[in-house]
Enzyme design. Structure first.
Site, PDB file in Angstrom:
ATOM      1  N   GLY A 139       0.789  -1.224   0.000  1.00  0.00           N
ATOM      2  CA  GLY A 139       0.000   0.000   0.000  1.00  0.00           C
ATOM      3  C   GLY A 139       0.819   1.269   0.000  1.00  0.00           C
TER       4      GLY A 139
ATOM      5  N   ARG B  22       7.206 -16.212  -3.699  1.00  0.00           N
ATOM      6  CA  ARG B  22       7.483 -16.880  -2.423  1.00  0.00           C
ATOM      7  C   ARG B  22       6.254 -17.652  -1.986  1.00  0.00           C
ATOM      8  NH1 ARG B  22       4.186 -13.739   0.580  1.00  0.00           N
ATOM      9  NH2 ARG B  22       4.073 -11.519   0.091  1.00  0.00           N
TER      10      ARG B  22
END
Length: 452
Positions: free
Chosen positions: A168, A294
């Site tokens: 964000g 990941r």
């Protein structure tokens, strides 16, 4: 085939414990690292060896590339599993691991660097046929006239995003041309402070999208599969709080179409390991936003509905072995929901670290708990406040929600405040129960209730 006998776990908390358990299943030794603040961490009881790598401050321990690699060499590790967070998507770390002659359990540095640059990643996704939002092809120019021309071509409202990073930061929503230049300046400054790079780009801003993910696994032999989709729309400030699989209201045909494109993209870029393609979904349309290179925090919901052990597969892939399944083997069973329990105030989400006086994990049919908690454990203030993941699996979504409600009611923790009360309320939220929430649902509700 690569001979991996010992894996250093470059992480902490519940994911370090999760990886240590997977190492035992595979039959390789594990080495746990810890900071001075984590000397009493639960994963240290499960690993075969452990070593302290520095003070509590992450920059002097878990984020220190040199210290992590030195610890791996000192302890005789052949490979490093970075988990999530910290160094898990750091291309410089991946390169350093390779240069040290060790195996990174994840994609190589070049692929990580490509997918970490959101502008380059979107270009690659378009070439691979993955649907993307309308947006700028490169970073926004300094020239105001050129900047406005690009914005007009995309159409308002639009969102300014940092080309590198996430969470964000470096993001601004722009509703019309009058606010464009100020938003770009602010986003550039924030991106520079957070990620060291000021490049930002623009793309169409969707009003009520859902956050949908595609979990993939790919080996070194060119095989790749997608393990269904997850809905991660319950978020606060772009941080996920609840995830579920499969998503509600998306046809199997639509999911298959996008899933196959993600698999093709993996083959096109030579991706190896576990990864997640993230999309915004609105009005029947998927739009790629980024790829996480990941294992995800929310991987358990996918494991529950597929029966796959994603972390085990990561280790086997790093050894050079082929995937243990084909796409035809992927069959979704039932529905799973995960609640991220954090040591935060359930109304304001203010961090509330402290000592756990008493902990009782819930159980019962279909309930899984991933946690590092135990009686007397002290939650350090220096790290992420995630303390447990409660996962409920049921024959359908209603069954999974009822099991989650029961699990949250049974869970007991004394000494610290957690978000369990928030999650209990959410299980009774009419919009959530209908599966009719966008990524803005929670923040809109909090504003309505005067909690922000």
């Amino acid at each position: 085939m690569r001979n991996i006998r010992r894996v250093l776990i470059a992480n902490r908390g519940e994911i370090a414990l999760r990886i240590a358990r997977a190492c035992r299943i595979v039959g390789v030794e594990s080495v746990g690292i810890y900071s001075e603040a984590d000397a009493g961490a639960a994963h240290l009881l499960v690993v075969d060896q452990s070593v302290c790598i520095g003070p509590a401050a992450p920059a002097q321990s878990y984020l220190d590339i040199e210290r992590v690699i030195r610890a791996a060499i000192l302890m005789g590790a052949d490979a490093i599993h970075p988990g999530y967070g910290f160094l898990s998507e750091n291309a410089d770390f991946a390169a350093a691991v390779e240069q040290a002659g060790l195996v990174l359990i994840g994609p190589d540095a070049a692929v990580m660097r490509l997918m970490g640059d959101k502008i380059a990643a979107k270009k690659q996704m378009r070439r691979s046929g993955v649907p993307c939002l309308p947006g700028s092809d490169d970073g926004l120019p300094e020239d105001a006239q050129a900047m406005h021309a690009i914005a007009d071509a995309i159409g308002y409202p639009l969102i300014i995003k940092a080309a590198n990073g996430g969470g964000g930061r470096g993001m601004r929503v722009v509703h019309d041309s009058t606010g464009l230049e100020a938003a770009v300046v602010a986003a550039r400054e924030e991106a520079g402070r957070a990620f060291g790079k000021r490049t930002v780009y623009a793309e169409r801003y969707l009003q009520h999208p859902r956050h949908i993910e595609v979990q993939i696994l790919a080996d070194r032999l060119g095989n790749a599969v997608w393990l269904g989709m997850r809905d991660c729309s319950i978020q606060r400030r772009h941080q996920k709080l609840v995830e579920e699989a499969p998503p509600v209201g998306i046809s199997p045909e639509a999911m298959y179409n996008v899933g196959e494109r993600c698999v093709q993209a993996c083959r096109d870029i030579g991706y190896v390991g576990a990864g997640t393609f993230e999309f915004l979904y609105e009005d029947g349309t998927f739009s790629f936003i980024e790829m996480n290179t990941r294992v995800q925090v929310e991987h358990p919901v996918t494991e529950m509905v597929t029966g796959m052990d994603i972390v085990r597969e990561q280790i086997l892939i790093a050894m050079g072995l082929p995937l243990s399944m084909t796409q035809a083997d992927i069959n979704l069973r039932g529905h799973a929901i995960e609640c991220r329990i954090t040591a935060e105030d359930p109304d304001t989400f203010r961090p509330m670290p402290g000592q756990v006086e008493k902990w009782h994990a819930p159980g019962g049919p279909g309930i899984r708990v991933d946690t590092q908690l135990y009686d007397g454990y002290t939650i350090p203030p220096q790290y992420d406040s995630l303390i447990a993941k409660i996962i409920a699996h049921g024959r359908d979504r209603t069954d999974a929600m009822e099991r989650m409600r029961a699990a949250l009611g049974e869970m007991m923790i004394e000494g610290v405040v957690t978000t369990a009360a928030f999650h209990r309320r959410l299980m009774d939220d009419p919009a959530f129960r209908k599966g009719a929430v966008s990524i803005h649902h929670l923040e809109t509700s909090m504003k309505r209730d005067g909690r922000v």
